[in-house]
Design a protein around this motif. Structure first.
Motif, PDB file in Angstrom:
ATOM      1  N   PRO A  44       1.181  -1.170   0.161  1.00  0.00           N
ATOM      2  CA  PRO A  44      -0.242  -0.186  -0.345  1.00  0.00           C
ATOM      3  C   PRO A  44       0.463   1.071   0.166  1.00  0.00           C
ATOM      4  O   PRO A  44       1.468   1.227   0.766  1.00  0.00           O
ATOM      5  N   ASP A  45       0.844   2.516  -0.900  1.00  0.00           N
ATOM      6  CA  ASP A  45       1.165   3.867  -0.734  1.00  0.00           C
ATOM      7  C   ASP A  45       0.978   4.366   0.574  1.00  0.00           C
ATOM      8  O   ASP A  45      -0.473   4.216   0.580  1.00  0.00           O
ATOM      9  N   PRO A  46       2.079   4.489   1.522  1.00  0.00           N
ATOM     10  CA  PRO A  46       2.109   5.384   2.535  1.00  0.00           C
ATOM     11  C   PRO A  46       1.274   6.529   2.215  1.00  0.00           C
ATOM     12  O   PRO A  46       1.796   7.312   1.215  1.00  0.00           O
ATOM     13  N   THR A  47       1.096   7.005   2.900  1.00  0.00           N
ATOM     14  CA  THR A  47      -0.462   8.085   2.532  1.00  0.00           C
ATOM     15  C   THR A  47       0.555   9.981   2.800  1.00  0.00           C
ATOM     16  O   THR A  47       0.582  10.411   2.560  1.00  0.00           O
ATOM     17  N   ILE A  48       2.063   9.084   3.609  1.00  0.00           N
ATOM     18  CA  ILE A  48       2.750  10.689   3.738  1.00  0.00           C
ATOM     19  C   ILE A  48       3.228  10.782   2.000  1.00  0.00           C
ATOM     20  O   ILE A  48       3.753  12.583   2.483  1.00  0.00           O
ATOM     21  N   PHE A  49       3.105  10.011   1.212  1.00  0.00           N
ATOM     22  CA  PHE A  49       3.320  10.383   0.113  1.00  0.00           C
ATOM     23  C   PHE A  49       2.720  10.864  -1.166  1.00  0.00           C
ATOM     24  O   PHE A  49       2.901  11.473  -2.010  1.00  0.00           O
ATOM     25  N   ASP A  50       1.270  10.764  -0.210  1.00  0.00           N
ATOM     26  CA  ASP A  50       0.194  11.593  -1.359  1.00  0.00           C
ATOM     27  C   ASP A  50       0.153  12.960  -1.355  1.00  0.00           C
ATOM     28  O   ASP A  50      -0.305  13.781   0.299  1.00  0.00           O
ATOM     29  N   PRO A  51       0.139  13.203  -2.633  1.00  0.00           N
ATOM     30  CA  PRO A  51       0.463  14.958  -3.002  1.00  0.00           C
ATOM     31  C   PRO A  51      -0.673  15.863  -1.902  1.00  0.00           C
ATOM     32  O   PRO A  51      -0.226  16.849  -1.519  1.00  0.00           O
ATOM     33  N   LYS A  52      -2.414  15.154  -2.003  1.00  0.00           N
ATOM     34  CA  LYS A  52      -3.271  16.013  -0.759  1.00  0.00           C
ATOM     35  C   LYS A  52      -2.483  16.236   0.632  1.00  0.00           C
ATOM     36  O   LYS A  52      -2.269  17.903   0.639  1.00  0.00           O
ATOM     37  N   VAL A  53      -2.060  15.253   0.934  1.00  0.00           N
ATOM     38  CA  VAL A  53      -1.264  15.180   2.392  1.00  0.00           C
ATOM     39  C   VAL A  53      -0.123  16.067   2.586  1.00  0.00           C
ATOM     40  O   VAL A  53       0.036  17.011   3.558  1.00  0.00           O
ATOM     41  N   ILE A  54       0.419  15.802   1.394  1.00  0.00           N
ATOM     42  CA  ILE A  54       1.675  16.778   1.530  1.00  0.00           C
ATOM     43  C   ILE A  54       1.279  18.541   1.423  1.00  0.00           C
ATOM     44  O   ILE A  54       1.365  18.830   1.928  1.00  0.00           O
ATOM     45  N   GLU A  55      -0.051  18.786   0.066  1.00  0.00           N
ATOM     46  CA  GLU A  55      -0.147  20.092   0.379  1.00  0.00           C
ATOM     47  C   GLU A  55      -0.723  20.555   1.552  1.00  0.00           C
ATOM     48  O   GLU A  55      -0.786  21.647   2.008  1.00  0.00           O
ATOM     49  N   MET A  56      -1.519  19.738   2.401  1.00  0.00           N
ATOM     50  CA  MET A  56      -2.303  19.748   3.557  1.00  0.00           C
ATOM     51  C   MET A  56      -1.127  19.494   4.934  1.00  0.00           C
ATOM     52  O   MET A  56      -1.736  21.047   5.519  1.00  0.00           O
ATOM     53  N   ALA A  57       0.061  19.435   4.714  1.00  0.00           N
ATOM     54  CA  ALA A  57       0.709  19.705   5.619  1.00  0.00           C
ATOM     55  C   ALA A  57       1.710  21.319   5.457  1.00  0.00           C
ATOM     56  O   ALA A  57       1.840  21.954   6.167  1.00  0.00           O
ATOM     57  N   LYS A  58       1.346  21.500   4.637  1.00  0.00           N
ATOM     58  CA  LYS A  58       2.089  23.041   4.164  1.00  0.00           C
ATOM     59  C   LYS A  58       0.948  24.173   4.764  1.00  0.00           C
ATOM     60  O   LYS A  58       1.336  24.793   5.764  1.00  0.00           O
ATOM     61  N   LYS A  59      -0.250  23.959   4.576  1.00  0.00           N
ATOM     62  CA  LYS A  59      -1.612  24.611   5.283  1.00  0.00           C
ATOM     63  C   LYS A  59      -1.143  24.636   6.808  1.00  0.00           C
ATOM     64  O   LYS A  59      -1.375  25.564   7.353  1.00  0.00           O
ATOM     65  N   TYR A  60      -0.855  23.708   7.573  1.00  0.00           N
ATOM     66  CA  TYR A  60      -0.145  23.727   8.689  1.00  0.00           C
ATOM     67  C   TYR A  60       0.691  24.005   9.679  1.00  0.00           C
ATOM     68  O   TYR A  60       1.212  24.450  10.521  1.00  0.00           O
ATOM     69  N   ASN A  61       1.318  24.364   8.022  1.00  0.00           N
ATOM     70  CA  ASN A  61       2.768  24.027   8.394  1.00  0.00           C
ATOM     71  C   ASN A  61       3.724  23.192   9.646  1.00  0.00           C
ATOM     72  O   ASN A  61       4.058  23.252  10.615  1.00  0.00           O
ATOM     73  N   LYS A  62       2.736  22.337   8.990  1.00  0.00           N
ATOM     74  CA  LYS A  62       3.526  20.183   9.485  1.00  0.00           C
ATOM     75  C   LYS A  62       4.378  19.693   8.639  1.00  0.00           C
ATOM     76  O   LYS A  62       4.148  20.595   7.160  1.00  0.00           O
ATOM     77  N   THR A  63       4.548  18.306   8.535  1.00  0.00           N
ATOM     78  CA  THR A  63       5.319  17.587   7.701  1.00  0.00           C
ATOM     79  C   THR A  63       3.933  16.644   7.654  1.00  0.00           C
ATOM     80  O   THR A  63       3.080  16.618   8.634  1.00  0.00           O
ATOM     81  N   PRO A  64       4.006  15.964   6.362  1.00  0.00           N
ATOM     82  CA  PRO A  64       3.004  15.059   6.030  1.00  0.00           C
ATOM     83  C   PRO A  64       3.095  14.284   7.098  1.00  0.00           C
ATOM     84  O   PRO A  64       1.621  13.546   7.740  1.00  0.00           O
ATOM     85  N   ALA A  65       4.255  13.335   7.884  1.00  0.00           N
ATOM     86  CA  ALA A  65       4.233  12.696   9.065  1.00  0.00           C
ATOM     87  C   ALA A  65       3.599  13.319   9.949  1.00  0.00           C
ATOM     88  O   ALA A  65       2.525  12.140  10.369  1.00  0.00           O
ATOM     89  N   GLN A  66       3.674  14.093  10.632  1.00  0.00           N
ATOM     90  CA  GLN A  66       2.366  14.841  11.475  1.00  0.00           C
ATOM     91  C   GLN A  66       1.504  14.979  11.023  1.00  0.00           C
ATOM     92  O   GLN A  66       0.609  15.136  12.237  1.00  0.00           O
ATOM     93  N   ILE A  67       0.525  15.544  10.263  1.00  0.00           N
ATOM     94  CA  ILE A  67      -0.305  15.479   9.705  1.00  0.00           C
ATOM     95  C   ILE A  67      -1.501  13.871  10.161  1.00  0.00           C
ATOM     96  O   ILE A  67      -2.411  13.726  10.716  1.00  0.00           O
ATOM     97  N   VAL A  68      -0.483  12.949   9.549  1.00  0.00           N
ATOM     98  CA  VAL A  68      -1.165  11.557   9.653  1.00  0.00           C
ATOM     99  C   VAL A  68      -1.119  11.192  10.804  1.00  0.00           C
ATOM    100  O   VAL A  68      -1.978  10.312  11.791  1.00  0.00           O
ATOM    101  N   LEU A  69       0.126  11.439  12.072  1.00  0.00           N
ATOM    102  CA  LEU A  69       0.047  10.798  13.003  1.00  0.00           C
ATOM    103  C   LEU A  69      -1.111  11.858  13.968  1.00  0.00           C
ATOM    104  O   LEU A  69      -1.657  10.791  15.231  1.00  0.00           O
TER     105      LEU A  69
END
Ligand SMILES: NC(=O)c1ccc[n+]([C@@H]2O[C@H](COP(=O)([O-])OP(=O)(O)OC[C@H]3O[C@@H](n4cnc5c(N)ncnc54)[C@H](OP(=O)(O)O)[C@@H]3O)[C@@H](O)[C@H]2O)c1
Length: 313
Positions: free
Chosen positions: A222-247
């Motif tokens: 399964p593709d890890p969600t931390i590499f999902d472009p939408k999650v990468i975008e989301m991370a920018k919005k919160y000034n966080k990293t994709p891993a922090q969004i997922v956790l």
């Protein structure tokens, strides 16, 4: 946001713990010490990981330094599949305690509900059904209860159990399991199993929270969600990293998470996840990532009598 979860025996489990599977020699001691400096108090270990002695050395160094007290740490370990007979459980925990150089651990888990014969290899792929043991996990649980009675562990629990196996255990135990440690990440958000456990006052601890990102690109994985472009975008919005969004998303499901890292910056990053709340549309997107795909299906053992992933949850 609280940083601990209350267990059904009133002990407190720190929500973010450090995973240690595949943390290699020379690096896991460093990771453990960096984690303690970063504020981690919960460490997820297992006899099977083969690195408990080095984890224990890291813990001892920090205790000796006066950075942390033993009673502020929450140490988990797990009984491996070749040792499910009742009379093997206490000696296996004693071996783990000797590796970790601790008098007790906080939580001991049955790593998987299915057992292997002691004479089989530790990972008996290709050895066929003759490698399987048919020892019932209810028998194993009696050994786990003995570990509590002897003061070798404060709490006991299970890992990779399905709902039916948990109810069967609850009907037949003297000491209730405090937790079920299972895979949880946005590809497998386990909402039904989490709700089922919550109703029974059992905490879920989520492993592979980052989808074991080093396997990304492996066919069938399964593709890890931390590499999902939408999650990468989301991370920018919160000034966080994709891993922090997922956790942060996983913690909002009411569970504990145990991301593994041996990289100092990521160890720091993975516990810095409590200071923001995802907007409903972002939660809805992460909810929509659920595909019931597993990093750890262990499907090579699916013909075992006690294999747990043949049912919906
Ligand atoms: N009960 C069970 O049967 C079971 C099964 C599997 C796992 N577990 C437990 O759960 C823990 C976690 O699962 P896991 O180790 O399989 O997978 P994971 O935590 O989902 O992923 C670990 C991988 O992600 C990388 N990583 C860590 N933080 C990152 C970040 N902030 N950004 C990007 N990449 C990051 C790590 O790399 P680096 O280390 O190189 O930084 C490592 O390659 C295990 O270590 C183990 O303690 C239990």
């Amino acid at each position: 946001m609280s940083r601990t979860l209350k267990l059904n025996n009133d002990k407190e489990l720190p929500i973010v713990g450090l995973g240690t599977y595949k943390s290699g020699p020379g690096e896991v001691i460093k990771a453990v010490k960096e984690a303690i400096d970063a504020g981690y108090r919960h460490f997820d270990c297992a006899w099977f990981y083969g690195n408990e002695a080095e984890v224990g050395k890291g813990l001892k160094d920090k205790i000796d330094e006066g950075k942390v007290n033993r009673h502020d740490l929450f140490i988990t370990s797990k009984l491996w599949n070749n040792f499910h007979e009742k009379d093997k459980v206490v000696p296996m925990l004693k071996e783990t305690l000797d590796n970790l150089k601790l008098d007790y651990i906080d939580l001991y888990l049955i790593h998987w509900p299915f057992g292997f014969k002691e004479t089989a290899s530790l990972w008996p792929v290709g050895e066929g059904k003759s490698a399987y043991s048919d020892v019932d996990y209810l028998e194993t649980w009696e050994g786990m209860e003995e570990c509590v009675n002897l003061g070798l562990t404060k709490s006991i629990g299970v890992s990779n159990f399905n709902a039916e196996q948990i109810d069967r255990l609850l009907k037949n135990c003297k000491i209730k399991p405090v937790c079920n440690q299972v895979e949880v990440n946005p590809n497998l958000n386990q909402k039904k199993l989490i709700e089922f456990c919550k109703q029974r006052d059992i905490v879920v601890v989520g492993y592979c929270p980052l989808g074991r990102s080093e396997y990304a690109g492996t066919p069938g994985f399964p593709d890890p969600t931390i590499f999902d472009p939408k999650v990468i975008e989301m991370a920018k919005k919160y000034n966080k990293t994709p891993a922090q969004i997922v956790l942060n998303y996983l913690i909002s499901l009411g569970i504990s998470v145990i991301p593994k890292s041996v990289t100092k910056s990521r160890i720091i990053e993975n516990i810095d996840v409590f200071d923001f709340t995802l907007d409903p549309e972002d939660v809805a997107y992460l909810d929509s990532c659920n595909k019931n795909q597993r990093v750890c299906p262990l499907s090579m053992f699916q013909d075992h009598k006690y294999y747990s992933f043949n049912s919906e949850y």
